[in-house]
Each structure stands twice: as C-alpha cells, then as structure tokens.
Design an enzyme around this catalytic site. Sequence first.
Site, PDB file in Angstrom:
ATOM      1  N   ALA A  50      77.653  34.470  11.815  1.00 41.62           N
ATOM      2  CA  ALA A  50      78.959  35.138  11.839  1.00 41.62           C
ATOM      3  C   ALA A  50      78.890  36.642  12.030  1.00 41.62           C
ATOM      4  O   ALA A  50      79.923  37.302  12.036  1.00 41.62           O
ATOM      5  CB  ALA A  50      79.707  34.844  10.538  1.00 41.62           C
ATOM      6  N   ALA A 114      69.838  30.513   7.357  1.00 41.10           N
ATOM      7  CA  ALA A 114      70.805  29.422   7.526  1.00 41.10           C
ATOM      8  C   ALA A 114      70.124  28.087   7.772  1.00 41.10           C
ATOM      9  O   ALA A 114      70.747  27.033   7.602  1.00 41.10           O
ATOM     10  CB  ALA A 114      71.751  29.746   8.682  1.00 41.10           C
ATOM     11  N   ALA A 143      71.930  32.269  16.612  1.00 36.33           N
ATOM     12  CA  ALA A 143      71.089  32.655  17.753  1.00 36.33           C
ATOM     13  C   ALA A 143      69.869  33.380  17.208  1.00 36.33           C
ATOM     14  O   ALA A 143      69.989  34.464  16.628  1.00 36.33           O
ATOM     15  CB  ALA A 143      71.864  33.545  18.719  1.00 36.33           C
ATOM     16  N   TYR A 238      67.989  29.324  33.743  1.00 37.28           N
ATOM     17  CA  TYR A 238      68.831  29.048  32.578  1.00 37.28           C
ATOM     18  C   TYR A 238      69.062  27.543  32.426  1.00 37.28           C
ATOM     19  O   TYR A 238      68.386  26.892  31.639  1.00 37.28           O
ATOM     20  CB  TYR A 238      70.173  29.807  32.681  1.00 37.28           C
ATOM     21  CG  TYR A 238      70.735  30.122  31.314  1.00 37.28           C
ATOM     22  CD1 TYR A 238      70.761  31.428  30.835  1.00 37.28           C
ATOM     23  CD2 TYR A 238      71.202  29.112  30.478  1.00 37.28           C
ATOM     24  CE1 TYR A 238      71.253  31.717  29.565  1.00 37.28           C
ATOM     25  CE2 TYR A 238      71.683  29.386  29.213  1.00 37.28           C
ATOM     26  CZ  TYR A 238      71.710  30.688  28.756  1.00 37.28           C
ATOM     27  OH  TYR A 238      72.188  30.965  27.497  1.00 37.28           O
TER      28      TYR A 238
END
Length: 399
Positions: A50, A114, A143, A238
């Site tokens: 967050a 986390a 991330a 990607y």
Amino acid sequence: MALDIQPKMRGNVLMGINPMGLKQEIQNQINYVKSQGTYEAPKRVLILGASSSYGLATRITLAFGGGADTIGVSYENGPRTERNLGTPGWYNNIFFKEAAEAEGLVAKNFVGDAFSDEMKANVIEYIQEEFGGKVDLVVYSLATGRRTDPETGETYRSSIKAIGQTVEGPDINLEKEEFYAGHLEAASEEEIEATVKVMGGEDWYIWMQALHEAGVLAEGAKTFCYSYLGDNLNRSYYQDGTLGRAKADCDAKAEMIADILADINGEARVIVATAVTTKASAVIPFFPVYCLGLYKVMEEEGTHETPIMHQDRIYRTMVYGDAPEYDEVGRLRPDSWELRPETQAKAEELIRQIDAENFNTDFTAWDTFMHEFLNLNGFDVDHYEHEEVTLEDLQALEP
C-alpha cells in the site's frame, strides 16, 4: 541541523528522499481524487503493498473518493541517519494516515514482511478485533525482488529476463542521461521458477485462503491483483519473458481464489493496468524507452495517466462504476487506452526514431517521465514549497 536533501541516482535507481515533498505529493493525489467527486465504494479495505505506486493510489482513491477505512501492509524502513532517511513508502504511509485520520477515516499501517505467516496472523487479528470483523475488498499490489516462502524458509529472487532468446534494444541510463544498446540474456529454468515464486500469484492465494479460513471476508467480497501485459512493442522482454510467466501465474491463481470465495459469492480478478512511471518501470530493460514514446503519443491523445489518475478511473468507472471492460478470460482491462491499435502504431513509429541525440528532448516525453520519476521520492513535486526539517523531526513522525 536542517537536512540538505538532494536527488541522487545510481543508474536507474533514485536514492535521495525529500520527505516533505512526499507529503505534498500525497496531498496532490488526494486533491486530484476530490476534484473528481465522490463515488460508492467498499468501506473496509485491505491493501497488500500500500505504500507506493498502484497500491498507494488505490488506497487514496478508495479513501478520499469512496470514504473507505483502509489497512495498508508494506515493507519499509524509517530514518536512521542523515545519510539514510529511510524509504519513500515509510513517509507515504505516515502522510496518508495523517490525511485520512484528519477526515475521520481509519488508516492502519502494518510495516513488515507481507509474505510471512506472522504478518497474516497480525492483520487477521486486527480485522477481527478492531476493524469491524470483516473486509469488503482485498487488493494485492506487492512488488519486490525477493520472497521467502514461509512454508519452506527458502528465499527466491526474481530475474527480469527473456525466455528462450536473448533480446537487444535501446535503453537509457537515467543517471548519466546516456542512450545505449541494451542486451537481455535468456533466463534459466531456475530463474523462471524463482521469478514466478516471487512475482506470481502464490502469495495472493495464500493471503486469500488465510482470510477466508479466518472468516474475515464479507459476503460478496472482492479481491484484485494488478498485472501488466503490454503489446508487441515490449512482448519479447515482458509478456514473453520471466515477468510474463509470473503474470500468467496470477491468472491461474485468480481462478483458484474464485473457487475459494464461491461460498461467500466473492470475486477474484486480475486487473491489467497501463504503463506508468514507477521504480520498477525505470529498471526494467528497454521499458524507459517504450515509456518515452508511449507517453508522448498518449499525451497528444489526452489519455496519458499517472498512477492516481489510472487507479481512480479503475475504481470510479469500472469496478464500482458502470463501464467495466473485460477480456476473454475475465481480466479487467483498463489498459485498453494504451493498447489502442492507433496508439501502438504511433508509439512504434516514434520509438523507431528515438536515438542518442533526441531521447532527452521534447521529441519524446522525457520531461514527463523524469518529472514523474522524481515525484516518487518527493522531488520536483507540484506546489511544493521548501520546508526545512531535521533528522529528529523525521524520527518523531508516527508510522
């Protein structure tokens, strides 16, 4: 003694931090959301990851556009010395909380790993005892480059590489403002597996399983995981690379989570977001050049977005609005503006012409990219007025 705070770069990594600039940047994003008006949104939200970029923008739009109480989980560090002022996300958490609480909203910050079982247990306990017992929305926006599997204790590190081929293309060293020919090696099977373990959907699944088993998901609860796919211009490094393999794992885990949530009529979905300026987008090989061309085209078309503009549109008009766009596998696709054929065609034509002589001129969106990049650490922030602070001032801030 007042701190002398200046932006510093190491390659494509921004090292310096201006905490009070970050405070103004938070306020700028809040002001943007408020300028769009209010909308109906869930009132109890858990956001994993967050403290910056998409996760932070999600928290801001849901709080200041939808009136949501929020729990934010992130891994950040506070100020230690004058040379080590901590991480931008540390201050983003603090200044978001201050702003939210000033308007009567709950804004609980959990700072730590986390991926750990301990963090999951602590968050669940807080929901049960102090957050009304249940959450309506869980957003997964973590991330990071490494993850320790709580079950095995093994630590995995992700690799940004191609699969089955080497890739060459134009790249930029932001520190030196140097345009050069980049080279991306093919990943080994071990590197592919490790990248999926770090950046795939496994931890999202574990979180949702734990929350469901604890009974803290409300009837009809939704959960979203952010992804990126891009198009042919960046497919080789990607979508067809290790990053793409990790994103495909998120798709698979979304189906598994949906099965878990079936008994509460819940929803699990991947949101494929657009290209924006983040710390990650600056270090992904070749991606800065793609952004320089794409942003230029989208600015001319009036469709270029920062993370707060993008996330506000997602939740205001798609998730809790009447204009969702889904693809054939059920992913929400707010990246449709980026992927318009005419937009991609114009971007490709422009990118082919970018070279060492023009990459940092108004031929491209260099100024836009660098402005947004510096904003990430509190520099070059709109409406910021210099404010002197000391190390003691920063250490006194409540996380």
